[in-house]
Motif scaffolding. Structure first.
Motif: not given
Lengths: 470, 259
Positions: A61-75
C-alpha cells in the motif's frame, strides 16, 4: 576505431564474462506484474508468520501511495506489469555446492565463486534470481556464534533477533523502492556477529540474475555486535537482455559500540537492469562503518549508501566509485547524518564517464542541532573520457549546529591527450594508457579494498576501458 | 654496427603551419649528438614528431629506425622498438606510483614480445628499480610517489632519466632536459645520462644552452634555425655558438640568398 566498434568491443567482453544465460529451469515463477495476490503468494511460498505477511501487504500500500521519483534519472521505461516479481530457482538452499542444481552451479563456477570461497572468504552466499541457492560459513565461525544465512533462514530460525531489527533501519515508508522491497523481498543475507568476534576474511554474497524481465529484491540485515568486526562483500552480474530488469535491494546494518564493519559492493549488472537500492547503517558509540560502493554496470543506478552516526565517537565513510558508459546513468553518492556530538564522517566519490554516459554525485551531509564538534569531509571528483559524456554534482548540506568542521571539494577533469601520449611513449598501448589513468584516478579507493577485490576491480575497469580511448 | 635513427628530408606542420622544413639527421647507437637552436626553431617539434605525437602532421620525408619505417608505427610501438624521449614537460599521472608505472611499462614490452608473458616477477623488478635508482642517485622513496605529481622541476627530470635507465632504449631524445634546472640539478641529471651512455645508447640532446654540454659531451653538434639544420660540426661548434650567438648563422643563411 568508430564508436560503434568500441561499444561492440565492450559488449563482447561482458557477454563472454558475465552476459551468458542458462535456459530457464526455475521451479516456480509467479505471473508477471504486482498485486496483493502475488505478495501473498510470495509470503505463502516462504511459509512466513502472519506478521510478516501483514507487513508485506501494508508495504505494498505504501509503495502504491508514493509517486515515482522525478528528481533524478528517468525511470519511465520501467513498467511493473512487464516484470516477474518472484522466480524461485530451486526447491531448497544448498549448504554445499553439491546440493546446488547442476546448471546453476555451472554458472557460479564460471563466475569463479566456489574458487574464491576456497581461497579467501570466510563464507559465501549465492543468489540466483529470487532466492539464495547456497549459503555457507566456515565452521570455526559458526562455532563462535556467527550467523550467516539467507534472510529466509534468518526469519525461520532466529525470528526474535530478526524481528528486533527488520525494518528498523530502513522503514517501508522511507522511499518508494524501500516500500517495494518491503512488499516483495526475497533472498539476501542475515548476518549476526557476536560481541568481540573479528572475522578477518570477508563474507561474500553473489547476486545473479538469469531470467529475463525479472525483479530481484534482496533484503539483508547485518548486526555487528559490540567490539566485533565484519567485512561483507557483494557482487552482481546478469545476462544482457533487450527487456528491462529491476534490482531493488534493501540493506540494513547495525554497528554496535566499538564495532567495525565494512560493506563492499561491486555492482556489474548488464545494462538493461535498473538498480534502485537503499542501504543504511546505524553506527553507535566509537563504532565505525564504511561503505565501499562500486557501480560499474546497470542502465540506471540510484544509490546513496548512508551512515547514521547515533552516539559520540561514531565514524562513517562512504567511498563511491561510478563508471557510466554508453546508455548508462549512475546516480550515486552517499549520505552522512550526524545525530550525536563528536562524530566524524567522510564521503569520497569518484566517477568516470565515457561514450555519452552520465554520472551524478548526489549526496547529503546533515548535522543535527545536538551534533556539535562533528567533523565531515566530502570530496567528489569526476573524470570524463570524452567530450560527449556528462557529470553533475548535487551536494546537499544541512548544518544545524554551529560547532562543526566541514570540508567540501569537487573537481571535474578529462583524460588528456598529453597523458596518453606520455604513457604511450613508454610502450603502453592506448588502452593500457587509458586504463592506467583511470586506475590512478580511482587509486584512493581501490587501495582501500582487499587485494583480491582491487585486482578484480582493476580487471573490470580494463574490461570497461577496452577500445574506449581514441 | 648498432641501430640508427635516420631523419630524411622531414617536413612537419602543426595546425596547418609548417614548422620543420626538410630536416636531415642520422643518429647511430653509441653516438651523442646535440641539437641546438633558439626558441621556436622547431627542436621540440622534431622530438615530438619522432615519438609520434598526433598533433604533428608529417607532410613529407621519412623516419627510419633500425631499418623500420617509424611513420607506420604508433607511439607505443616506437617505444617498444627502442626509441625514448625525455620530455621537456613530463606529465603528472595522479594515483599511479613511479614503481607501478615502471612495472607496467616493462610488462607492456614483455607482452608485446610474448602475449603469454606473465610480467616481471616483483622481486626481480624491485632489484632492477633499486639498482637504477642507485645509479642515478635517487632516493628509494621516489618509487612510492605518484608519477610527476608535485615533483619539483629537478625531480621530474630525474624521473625521466630513471625511466630511461629502466627501459634501456637504443636511441634517446632528450628534449630540453636542462630547462628550468639549477646548476646542481643539471649536474645530477647530466651525470645520470653520462652513466647510461655507452656503445648501446645513441643520444640526441636538444637544448638551447651550451651548459648541459659541459656534462654530456657530444661528438656532433647541429644547429637548427627556422625548421632546418643549418650547420653541423664537432663540439667546438657549441662553444662558438655560446660566444657568438645565432646571428652569424642567420646572416650566413640570408647571404645564401634564402631570404
Amino acid at each position: 576505431m568508430s564508436d560503434a566498434e568500441q561499444i561492440q568491443g565492450i559488449r563482447e567482453s561482458y557477454e563472454e564474462q558475465y552476459g551468458f544465460s542458462d535456459p530457464d529451469t526455475y521451479v516456480f515463477r509467479a505471473r508477471k506484474g504486482l498485486d496483493e495476490e502475488i505478495v501473498a503468494q510470495i509470503s505463502e511460498m516462504k511459509g512466513e508468520p502472519q506478521w510478516m505477511r501483514d507487513y508485506r501487504l501494508k508495504a505494498l500500500e505504501i509503495y502504491r501511495s508514493k509517486p515515482v521519483p522525478t528528481w533524478g534519472p528517468d525511470l519511465s521505461a520501467l513498467r511493473e506489469e512487464d516484470i516477474y516479481f518472484f522466480v524461485r530457482p530451486a526447491e531448497k538452499e544448498g549448504q554445499s555446492w553439491d546440493d546446488v542444481p547442476e546448471n546453476i552451479k555451472r554458472t557460479f563456477d564460471r563466475l569463479g565463486i566456489p574458487e574464491a570461497e576456497q581461497k579467501f572468504l570466510a563464507g559465501a552466499g549465492a543468489q540466483y534470481d529470487s532466492e539464495m541457492v547456497y549459503h555457507r560459513v566456515r565452521q570455526e565461525l559458526e562455532d563462535q556464534g556467527v550467523i550467516f544465512k539467507s534472510i529466509e533462514a534468518g526469519l525461520r530460525e532466529h525470528e526474535d533477533l530478526f524481528r528486533e531489527y527488520f525494518g528498523t533501519v530502513i522503514p517501508a515508508h522511507d522511499n518508494k523502492y524501500a516500500a517495494l522491497n518491503a512488499a516483495v523481498w526475497s533472498g539476501g543475507s542475515f548476518i549476526y556477529v557476536p560481541p568481540g568476534v573479528k572475522i578477518e576474511m570477508p563474507l561474500q554474497a553473489y547476486f545473479r540474475l538469469n531470467s529475463a524481465s525479472i525483479g530481484q529484491f534482496e533484503r539483508t540485515i547485518i548486526i555487528v555486535d559490540e567490539g566485533a568486526y565484519l567485512h561483507y562483500v557483494e557482487g552482481c552480474t546478469a545476462p544482457t537482455y533487450t527487456t528491462e530488469s529491476l534490482h531493488s535491494g534493501v540493506i540494513e546494518i547495525i554497528v554496535k559500540r566499538g564495532a567495525r564493519s565494512r560493506y563492499t559492493t561491486i555492482q556489474n549488472w548488464s545494462d538493461n537492469v535498473y538498480n534502485l537500492v537503499t542501504q543504511r547503517a546505524m553506527v553507535y558509540g566509537d563504532a565505525s562503518h564504511e561503505w565501499v560502493d562500486a557501480n560499474l554496470g546497470s542502465r540506471v543506478t540510484m544509490k546513496y549508501p548512508s551512515v547514521y552516526l547515533m552516539e559520540p565517537g561514531a565514524h562513517g565513510e562512504v567511498l563511491s566509485i561510478a563508471f557510466a558508459g554508453r546508455g548508462q546513468t549512475q546516480d550515486a553518492g552517499g549520505k552522512a547524518i550526524h545525530v550525536a556530538p563528536h562524530t566524524t564522517s567522510q564521503i569520497i566519490s569518484k566517477s568516470i564517464c565515457k561514450d555519452g554516459g552520465r554520472s551524478s554525485y548526489r549526496g547529503l551531509l546533515k548535522v543535527h542541532p545536538d551534533a556539535d564538534h562533528s567533523k565531515s569531509t566530502v570530496v567528489c571528483d569526476a573524470l570524463l573520457l570524452d567530450d560527449h559524456s556528462e557529470s553533475d554534482t548535487y551536494p546537499y548540506i544541512e548544518i544545524e549546529s554551529p560547532l562543526v568542521t566541514v570540508g567540501h571539494e569537487a573537481t571535474v577533469s578529462k583524460v588528456g591527450d598529453d597523458q596518453l601520449f606520455y604513457l604511450m611513449s613508454r610502450g603502453l598501448t592506448e588502452d593500457e594508457a587509458g586504463a592506467m589513468v583511470v586506475n590512478g584516478f580511482l587509486e584512493p579507493l581501490t587501495k582501500e579494498l582487499p587485494m583480491e577485490y582491487s585486482i578484480e576491480m582493476n580487471r573490470l575497469i580494463r574490461l570497461q576501458m577496452e577500445g574506449s580511448i581514441g | 654496427m648498432g641501430a640508427a635513427l635516420e631523419i630524411r628530408n622531414l617536413h612537419v606542420s602543426v595546425e596547418g603551419q609548417p614548422i620543420l622544413r626538410g630536416v636531415n639527421l642520422t643518429v647511430q647507437q653509441g653516438e651523442v649528438h646535440a641539437l641546438m637552436g633558439p626558441n621556436g626553431s622547431g627542436k621540440s617539434t622534431l622530438a615530438n614528431t619522432l615519438m609520434g605525437h598526433p598533433a604533428y602532421e608529417i607532410t613529407a620525408g621519412q623516419l627510419i629506425f633500425d631499418g623500420v619505417d617509424l611513420l607506420e608505427l604508433e607511439t607505443d610501438e616506437r617505444s617498444r622498438l627502442g626509441l625514448f624521449m625525455a620530455f621537456q614537460y613530463p606529465v603528472a599521472i595522479p594515483g599511479v606510483t613511479v614503481a607501478n608505472f615502471l612495472r607496467n611499462a616493462i610488462n607492456a614490452r614483455r607482452r608485446a614480445e610474448n602475449p603469454e608473458d606473465k610480467g616481471i616477477p616483483i622481486p626481480a623488478f624491485r632489484k632492477l628499480m633499486t639498482e637504477k635508482m642507485d645509479m642515478i642517485q635517487m632516493d628509494h622513496s621516489f618509487a612510492g610517489r605518484y608519477l610527476n605529481e608535485g615533483f619539483s622541476g629537478g625531480e621530474k627530470k630525474r624521473a625521466e632519466i630513471l625511466q630511461m635507465a629502466v627501459l634501456e632504449p637504443r636511441i634517446a631524445v632528450m628534449d630540453e632536459t636542462d630547462s628550468g634546472l639549477d646548476i646542481d640539478a643539471l649536474r645530477i641529471v647530466a651525470e645520470g645520462v653520462g652513466r647510461l651512455s655507452g656503445p648501446d645508447l645513441g643520444v640526441l640532446v636538444i637544448t638551447h644552452y651550451q651548459r648541459i654540454l659541459n656534462y654530456i659531451q657530444p661528438q656532433f653538434v647541429h644547429i637548427m634555425l627556422e625548421g632546418q639544420i643549418v650547420e653541423s660540426g664537432g663540439p667546438e661548434l657549441a662553444l662558438h655558438l655560446e660566444e657568438h650567438g645565432y646571428d652569424w648563422l642567420r646572416e650566413k643563411q640570408n647571404g645564401t640568398g634564402e631570404a
